[in-house]
Write a protein that holds these residues in place. Structure first.
Motif, PDB file in Angstrom:
ATOM      1  N   PHE A  40       0.835  -1.199   0.000  1.00 15.00           N
ATOM      2  CA  PHE A  40       0.000   0.000   0.000  1.00 15.00           C
ATOM      3  C   PHE A  40       0.874   1.255   0.000  1.00 15.00           C
ATOM      4  O   PHE A  40       0.655   2.185  -0.781  1.00 15.00           O
ATOM      5  CB  PHE A  40      -0.922  -0.010   1.223  1.00 15.00           C
ATOM      6  CG  PHE A  40      -1.728   1.240   1.406  1.00 15.00           C
ATOM      7  CD1 PHE A  40      -2.833   1.493   0.616  1.00 15.00           C
ATOM      8  CD2 PHE A  40      -1.371   2.174   2.372  1.00 15.00           C
ATOM      9  CE1 PHE A  40      -3.585   2.641   0.782  1.00 15.00           C
ATOM     10  CE2 PHE A  40      -2.114   3.331   2.550  1.00 15.00           C
ATOM     11  CZ  PHE A  40      -3.222   3.566   1.746  1.00 15.00           C
ATOM     12  N   ARG A  41       1.880   1.257   0.856  1.00 22.51           N
ATOM     13  CA  ARG A  41       2.752   2.427   0.966  1.00 22.51           C
ATOM     14  C   ARG A  41       3.590   2.612  -0.297  1.00 22.51           C
ATOM     15  O   ARG A  41       3.748   3.726  -0.801  1.00 22.51           O
ATOM     16  CB  ARG A  41       3.663   2.273   2.189  1.00 22.51           C
ATOM     17  CG  ARG A  41       4.288   3.584   2.612  1.00 22.51           C
ATOM     18  CD  ARG A  41       5.043   3.505   3.940  1.00 22.51           C
ATOM     19  NE  ARG A  41       4.457   2.577   4.891  1.00 22.51           N
ATOM     20  CZ  ARG A  41       5.148   1.663   5.570  1.00 22.51           C
ATOM     21  NH1 ARG A  41       6.447   1.566   5.431  1.00 22.51           N
ATOM     22  NH2 ARG A  41       4.540   0.851   6.409  1.00 22.51           N
ATOM     23  N   LEU A  42       4.140   1.521  -0.831  1.00 22.48           N
ATOM     24  CA  LEU A  42       4.981   1.610  -2.028  1.00 22.48           C
ATOM     25  C   LEU A  42       4.179   2.009  -3.270  1.00 22.48           C
ATOM     26  O   LEU A  42       4.723   2.630  -4.184  1.00 22.48           O
ATOM     27  CB  LEU A  42       5.707   0.291  -2.267  1.00 22.48           C
ATOM     28  CG  LEU A  42       6.787  -0.075  -1.256  1.00 22.48           C
ATOM     29  CD1 LEU A  42       7.362  -1.451  -1.555  1.00 22.48           C
ATOM     30  CD2 LEU A  42       7.890   0.974  -1.225  1.00 22.48           C
ATOM     31  N   SER A  43       2.904   1.632  -3.308  1.00 21.84           N
ATOM     32  CA  SER A  43       2.068   1.978  -4.470  1.00 21.84           C
ATOM     33  C   SER A  43       1.457   3.364  -4.337  1.00 21.84           C
ATOM     34  O   SER A  43       0.676   3.778  -5.195  1.00 21.84           O
ATOM     35  CB  SER A  43       0.962   0.939  -4.652  1.00 21.84           C
ATOM     36  OG  SER A  43       0.008   1.045  -3.604  1.00 21.84           O
ATOM     37  N   GLY A  44       1.792   4.076  -3.290  1.00 24.00           N
ATOM     38  CA  GLY A  44       1.238   5.407  -3.081  1.00 24.00           C
ATOM     39  C   GLY A  44      -0.253   5.385  -2.795  1.00 24.00           C
ATOM     40  O   GLY A  44      -0.955   6.348  -3.076  1.00 24.00           O
ATOM     41  N   GLY A  45      -0.725   4.289  -2.264  1.00 22.91           N
ATOM     42  CA  GLY A  45      -2.143   4.167  -1.927  1.00 22.91           C
ATOM     43  C   GLY A  45      -2.999   3.608  -3.044  1.00 22.91           C
ATOM     44  O   GLY A  45      -4.212   3.445  -2.890  1.00 22.91           O
ATOM     45  N   ALA A  46      -2.376   3.291  -4.205  1.00 22.32           N
ATOM     46  CA  ALA A  46      -3.145   2.762  -5.345  1.00 22.32           C
ATOM     47  C   ALA A  46      -3.654   1.347  -5.061  1.00 22.32           C
ATOM     48  O   ALA A  46      -4.759   0.988  -5.469  1.00 22.32           O
ATOM     49  CB  ALA A  46      -2.290   2.775  -6.600  1.00 22.32           C
ATOM     50  N   LEU A  47      -2.858   0.569  -4.381  1.00 22.38           N
ATOM     51  CA  LEU A  47      -3.260  -0.800  -4.038  1.00 22.38           C
ATOM     52  C   LEU A  47      -3.632  -0.832  -2.559  1.00 22.38           C
ATOM     53  O   LEU A  47      -2.774  -0.937  -1.696  1.00 22.38           O
ATOM     54  CB  LEU A  47      -2.127  -1.787  -4.336  1.00 22.38           C
ATOM     55  CG  LEU A  47      -1.699  -1.884  -5.797  1.00 22.38           C
ATOM     56  CD1 LEU A  47      -0.483  -2.776  -5.927  1.00 22.38           C
ATOM     57  CD2 LEU A  47      -2.843  -2.407  -6.656  1.00 22.38           C
ATOM     58  N   ASN A  48      -4.893  -0.747  -2.295  1.00 20.49           N
ATOM     59  CA  ASN A  48      -5.372  -0.694  -0.913  1.00 20.49           C
ATOM     60  C   ASN A  48      -5.777  -2.086  -0.454  1.00 20.49           C
ATOM     61  O   ASN A  48      -6.953  -2.383  -0.290  1.00 20.49           O
ATOM     62  CB  ASN A  48      -6.545   0.285  -0.797  1.00 20.49           C
ATOM     63  CG  ASN A  48      -6.885   0.568   0.654  1.00 20.49           C
ATOM     64  OD1 ASN A  48      -6.161   0.175   1.551  1.00 20.49           O
ATOM     65  ND2 ASN A  48      -8.004   1.230   0.864  1.00 20.49           N
ATOM     66  N   TRP A  49      -4.790  -2.931  -0.280  1.00 20.99           N
ATOM     67  CA  TRP A  49      -5.028  -4.283   0.199  1.00 20.99           C
ATOM     68  C   TRP A  49      -4.699  -4.341   1.681  1.00 20.99           C
ATOM     69  O   TRP A  49      -3.758  -3.707   2.146  1.00 20.99           O
ATOM     70  CB  TRP A  49      -4.154  -5.291  -0.532  1.00 20.99           C
ATOM     71  CG  TRP A  49      -4.394  -5.368  -2.007  1.00 20.99           C
ATOM     72  CD1 TRP A  49      -5.543  -5.063  -2.671  1.00 20.99           C
ATOM     73  CD2 TRP A  49      -3.450  -5.779  -2.986  1.00 20.99           C
ATOM     74  NE1 TRP A  49      -5.372  -5.255  -4.005  1.00 20.99           N
ATOM     75  CE2 TRP A  49      -4.093  -5.710  -4.233  1.00 20.99           C
ATOM     76  CE3 TRP A  49      -2.139  -6.201  -2.942  1.00 20.99           C
ATOM     77  CZ2 TRP A  49      -3.474  -6.053  -5.415  1.00 20.99           C
ATOM     78  CZ3 TRP A  49      -1.514  -6.543  -4.112  1.00 20.99           C
ATOM     79  CH2 TRP A  49      -2.171  -6.470  -5.347  1.00 20.99           C
ATOM     80  N   SER A  50      -5.447  -5.135   2.395  1.00 22.24           N
ATOM     81  CA  SER A  50      -5.142  -5.333   3.816  1.00 22.24           C
ATOM     82  C   SER A  50      -5.788  -6.634   4.275  1.00 22.24           C
ATOM     83  O   SER A  50      -6.656  -7.180   3.603  1.00 22.24           O
ATOM     84  CB  SER A  50      -5.649  -4.166   4.662  1.00 22.24           C
ATOM     85  OG  SER A  50      -7.055  -4.113   4.609  1.00 22.24           O
ATOM     86  N   VAL A  51      -5.353  -7.096   5.414  1.00 23.67           N
ATOM     87  CA  VAL A  51      -5.956  -8.276   6.033  1.00 23.67           C
ATOM     88  C   VAL A  51      -7.075  -7.764   6.931  1.00 23.67           C
ATOM     89  O   VAL A  51      -6.821  -7.139   7.962  1.00 23.67           O
ATOM     90  CB  VAL A  51      -4.927  -9.084   6.849  1.00 23.67           C
ATOM     91  CG1 VAL A  51      -5.595 -10.261   7.542  1.00 23.67           C
ATOM     92  CG2 VAL A  51      -3.790  -9.554   5.952  1.00 23.67           C
ATOM     93  N   ILE A  52      -8.282  -8.024   6.512  1.00 28.39           N
ATOM     94  CA  ILE A  52      -9.430  -7.567   7.296  1.00 28.39           C
ATOM     95  C   ILE A  52      -9.510  -8.410   8.567  1.00 28.39           C
ATOM     96  O   ILE A  52      -9.427  -9.637   8.523  1.00 28.39           O
ATOM     97  CB  ILE A  52     -10.733  -7.699   6.484  1.00 28.39           C
ATOM     98  CG1 ILE A  52     -10.644  -6.800   5.251  1.00 28.39           C
ATOM     99  CG2 ILE A  52     -11.951  -7.353   7.323  1.00 28.39           C
ATOM    100  CD1 ILE A  52     -11.758  -7.012   4.261  1.00 28.39           C
ATOM    101  N   GLY A  53      -9.629  -7.738   9.692  1.00 24.46           N
ATOM    102  CA  GLY A  53      -9.750  -8.435  10.967  1.00 24.46           C
ATOM    103  C   GLY A  53      -8.443  -8.970  11.503  1.00 24.46           C
ATOM    104  O   GLY A  53      -8.446  -9.866  12.361  1.00 24.46           O
ATOM    105  N   SER A  54      -7.320  -8.424  11.050  1.00 20.88           N
ATOM    106  CA  SER A  54      -6.026  -8.958  11.495  1.00 20.88           C
ATOM    107  C   SER A  54      -5.840  -8.808  13.003  1.00 20.88           C
ATOM    108  O   SER A  54      -5.284  -9.694  13.651  1.00 20.88           O
ATOM    109  CB  SER A  54      -4.876  -8.281  10.749  1.00 20.88           C
ATOM    110  OG  SER A  54      -4.844  -6.897  11.013  1.00 20.88           O
ATOM    111  N   VAL A  55      -6.323  -7.708  13.565  1.00 22.92           N
ATOM    112  CA  VAL A  55      -6.183  -7.510  15.009  1.00 22.92           C
ATOM    113  C   VAL A  55      -6.977  -8.576  15.762  1.00 22.92           C
ATOM    114  O   VAL A  55      -6.495  -9.153  16.745  1.00 22.92           O
ATOM    115  CB  VAL A  55      -6.628  -6.088  15.413  1.00 22.92           C
ATOM    116  CG1 VAL A  55      -6.656  -5.927  16.918  1.00 22.92           C
ATOM    117  CG2 VAL A  55      -5.722  -5.056  14.772  1.00 22.92           C
ATOM    118  N   GLU A  56      -8.184  -8.866  15.291  1.00 25.99           N
ATOM    119  CA  GLU A  56      -8.991  -9.921  15.924  1.00 25.99           C
ATOM    120  C   GLU A  56      -8.313 -11.272  15.813  1.00 25.99           C
ATOM    121  O   GLU A  56      -8.240 -12.025  16.784  1.00 25.99           O
ATOM    122  CB  GLU A  56     -10.361 -10.022  15.254  1.00 25.99           C
ATOM    123  CG  GLU A  56     -11.333  -8.995  15.675  1.00 25.99           C
ATOM    124  CD  GLU A  56     -12.678  -9.168  14.974  1.00 25.99           C
ATOM    125  OE1 GLU A  56     -12.839 -10.111  14.175  1.00 25.99           O
ATOM    126  OE2 GLU A  56     -13.549  -8.351  15.238  1.00 25.99           O
TER     127      GLU A  56
END
Length: 174
Positions: A40-56
């Protein structure tokens, strides 16, 4: 007595397997989450991928790994203060260790009952986790089972340490 020791060892192996799998899952979620944030950071926010619920996921996997590891290592987890036990015979040290494990029996039993009650309440209310909407009842039930294993293994090793300690130290297997 040998049967108790054998069953306890098998339960310890099962708990170590659970702890290991939970830690692997925890590390996997963490690594993937960190890598996706990097993308996400390297793409300048273009690729907004994340692990949903990672904290849980990390929270509950950590709980399972800690409870399982505690249950797996009750007989090895005591710190002996040499200043207090220096002049005691090995058999007396073994008995004192067994008496100390009674505290873990109580702790495990209280936690198991409390988590089982929470599972019942969560089931009645239909409680789910905040992000992933996973039902809370099975999470609490699994934690309760791990706490019950802590209490059971502590009870077995408390009995082995207090009732079957020999004068030469260690547990008599005869």
């Amino acid at each position: 007595m040998q049967a108790l020791s054998f069953v306890s060892r098998q339960l310890a192996r099962l708990c170590l397997l659970v702890a290991g799998l939970a830690l692997l899952g925890l590390m996997g979620v963490t690594i993937v989450d960190v890598l996706l944030r990097l993308v996400f950071r390297l793409s300048g926010g273009a690729l907004n991928w994340s692990v949903i619920g990672s904290v849980e996921l990390v929270r509950y996997l950590l709980m399972f790994s800690l409870l399982a590891a505690m249950a797996a290592s009750v007989e090895r987890s005591q710190v002996v203060v040499e200043a207090f036990s220096h002049g005691l015979s090995p058999a007396l040290k073994e008995r004192l260790g067994g008496i100390f494990l009674i505290g873990f029996v109580v702790l495990g039993a209280v936690m198991a009952v409390g988590l089982w009650q929470e599972a019942s309440i969560a089931s009645q209310r239909g409680q789910v986790t905040q992000d992933l909407r996973i039902p809370m009842a099975p999470i609490y039930q699994f934690g309760a089972v791990l706490c019950a294993l802590l209490a059971l293994r502590s009870l077995v090793h408390a009995a082995l340490g207090t009732l079957f300690a020999t004068e030469g130290g260690g547990v008599h297997h005869g």
